[in-house]
Design an enzyme around this catalytic site. Sequence first.
Site, short mmCIF file in Angstrom:
data_model
loop_
_atom_site.label_atom_id
_atom_site.label_comp_id
_atom_site.label_asym_id
_atom_site.label_seq_id
_atom_site.Cartn_x
_atom_site.Cartn_y
_atom_site.Cartn_z
N ASP A 71 0.62 -0.77 0.07
CA ASP A 71 0.58 -0.10 0.06
C ASP A 71 1.21 1.20 0.03
OD1 ASP A 71 -2.48 0.51 1.55
OD2 ASP A 71 -2.15 1.75 -0.04
C1 GLC Z 1 -4.66 4.14 -0.62
C2 GLC Z 1 -5.58 2.75 0.35
C3 GLC Z 1 -4.78 1.73 -0.47
C4 GLC Z 1 -5.41 2.37 -1.87
C5 GLC Z 1 -3.77 3.38 -2.14
C6 GLC Z 1 -3.45 3.96 -3.56
O1 GLC Z 1 -3.07 4.68 0.47
O2 GLC Z 1 -4.81 2.98 1.53
O3 GLC Z 1 -6.65 1.47 -0.51
O4 GLC Z 1 -5.89 1.52 -3.43
O5 GLC Z 1 -3.52 4.17 -1.56
O6 GLC Z 1 -4.70 5.23 -3.62
#
Ligand code: GLC
Length: 747
Positions: A286
């Site tokens: 993430d």
């Molecule tokens: C965010 C979220 C994740 C998302 C990613 C890209 O921090 O936690 O769910 O897909 O970043 O946007």
Amino acid sequence: MKKSVFQITGIVLVALLNFNFCHAQKKTIDQRVDSVLKLMTLDEKIGQLNQYNDDWNATGPVTLDSTKKQQVLKGQVGSLLNCVGTRRTRAWQQIAMQSRLKIPLLFGQDIIHGYKTTFPIPLAEACSWDMDAIQLSARTAATEASAAGINWTFAPMVDIARDPRWGRVMEGAGEDPYLGSAIASARVKGFQGNKLGDINSLMACAKHFAAYGAAIGGRDYNAVDMSDRLLWEVYLPPFKAALDAGAATFMNSFNDLNGVPATGNKYLQRDILKGKWNFKGFVVSDWGSVGEMINHGNVANEYEAALSAITAGSDMDMESRCYKNNLAQLVKDKKVPVALIDDAVKRILLKKFELGLFDDPYKFCNTAREEAALNNPAHTQLAREMAAKSIVLLKNEKNILPLSKNTKTIAFIGPLVKAVKQNKGFWDVEVPGVDSNFIVSQWEGLQNKIAAVTTLLYAKGCEIEGDDKSGFAEAVEAAKKSDVVILSMGERRDMSGEAKSRSNINIPGVQEDLLKELLATGKPVVVLINAGRPLVFNYTADHAPAILYTWWLGSEAGNAIADVLFGDYNPSAKLPISFPYSVGQIPIYYSHFNTGRPATNDSNRNYNSSYNDLSVFPRYEFGYGLSYTSFQYSNLQLSKKKINSHEQIAVTCAITNTGNYAGEETVQLYIRDKVGSIVRPVKELKDFKKIKLAAGETKTVSFLINKEKLSFYNEQLQWVAEPGDFELMIGASSRDIRWKSAFELVK
Ligand code: GLC
């Protein structure tokens, strides 16, 4: 641009390779992957493990980096996120096609509940208990997004959540692993379609692996501490369902699990996901979570973070740059074998081949297809239908609803009546060049439905937050002139979602004070509650005669709300998550243990697990939702009262629509294992069926009970069904049990 001998060699090699690809049909994808891998330098391999945010939008803390284009040209980037539209994605892909090996980029995006056509937030869709509709919602989103250059969605979010203080409860499917698993599967199938490589197929991404929804205190990104048994029994099943449905990718989570950050957690990613479950896709971290292991205090620096993450099975590094900056050194220092990097690279290349990007890097960049997909009236109709199915009827005293279409005057009051973008909820997509006038506000929805006959009065009354009551008088005046009042209130859409944890989940501001004033006029008041999470609204629940929980319903919110208010759709939704009386009850969920001193009713609080100052039961329970009609359950039959582990029981039950409206009922089957080697919940959802019934119609619903539905993880984490007595419950909710029976499992 002058080319070196090295580059010319590479181009010739790739040309030969392509010639070989086109004519050697017998080459399997794995062989094609190996052919590319053999040509790659270590720097290019590390490049495939590197994902950057484009500069169009950000969904996390931004790192300013003006060298992304140069890095793509050198083959040092494998994917971009937050880059949407055929023009922008094509431009980036054209840059990638100038790199030595011309390895195409993946374009990932949070297509959580729609692209241009916005569907209800996932927690609202979960209220439909309609797997076909949920799958179709994801399918529609994939059709639009894949036409806009995107080939990978960071969805479905399958985190079980039992704490509405956590803002991301809006993004999942609620508290229950059985329902959550069914929905995870439906969403993966919807996003991926028939197969990866189809022009309207997106790679799905099951997230956040794992147990992110159990953050202590409901505080986003917070630590998670739980037994392996709870992890396996409650938090992992939806991930396994997503994998079984073919999820191409997983995303790990920000939280630590029992002290080990998920991003560096071998137990989760190597032992379970890639080991026991034999996952062949790839794992993306993430946003920045590789580097954030330093904050966790699990590694001392980015070098150690990269070592920990790649060793633990995190294949692609979203935005932290730890891989880019440290993996080559780790290989040189013999801390990371190239084989480990090769495994990650192959997993990513495999998906790029499966998507067909090597054969046509621009296949998702067709502007004419984009134009058609983003203006398809069928998508709008599907969004309207899904929204109506997501609205939960919580209360309807004296059948005040549905309203008559001949009502003379309606006062439509509240801070969300004329809101437009609010209806999209969190995790919507701001599509470049598309303004928001296609979103149907609640005011517009009612205008569309009844303006020809009814005088619609408007007053805002108050803001969502703040203590300003100066708008009350105007609202009361409007109410006094009306035959019925509709009050639309709730939280702002950005009060739930990522990094939106709240310690107080009451309806904010003075909105319930406004309700009090409106009720004092003596007019019937219908309340709409717009939110991304269960809120606390005891005054409203106690005093308003009718309540619809409308969540955030997306582009067609106004039309769907009008369809339900005036009876063109009979609400059928049931809650996928418990609604507390108070934040003090959290965590609260239906499948709890009995304890040694069970709190079975609120009248007896002596020496048992009651609260002394509040019920232990939720305000509205899991599985609860009313209809404009009523349903009678009868004639519960079991084919057997005793089975061994190879047999099954056929359960049938007759459901009759005893009211005046056609409607849908979700019949729920709960089971209780009366005695287990470890304690078992007082009930667990083990099946459900949603059926349509005309007024007066009776249908028989049937279920099968087998060993699988009686099994659980014992103390040794073995998946077992233990002989003994079981209770079977058929309910209209987890508390509204209409039929009970019992059976025995024998050796
Ligand atoms: C965010 C979220 C994740 C998302 C990613 C890209 O921090 O936690 O769910 O897909 O970043 O946007």
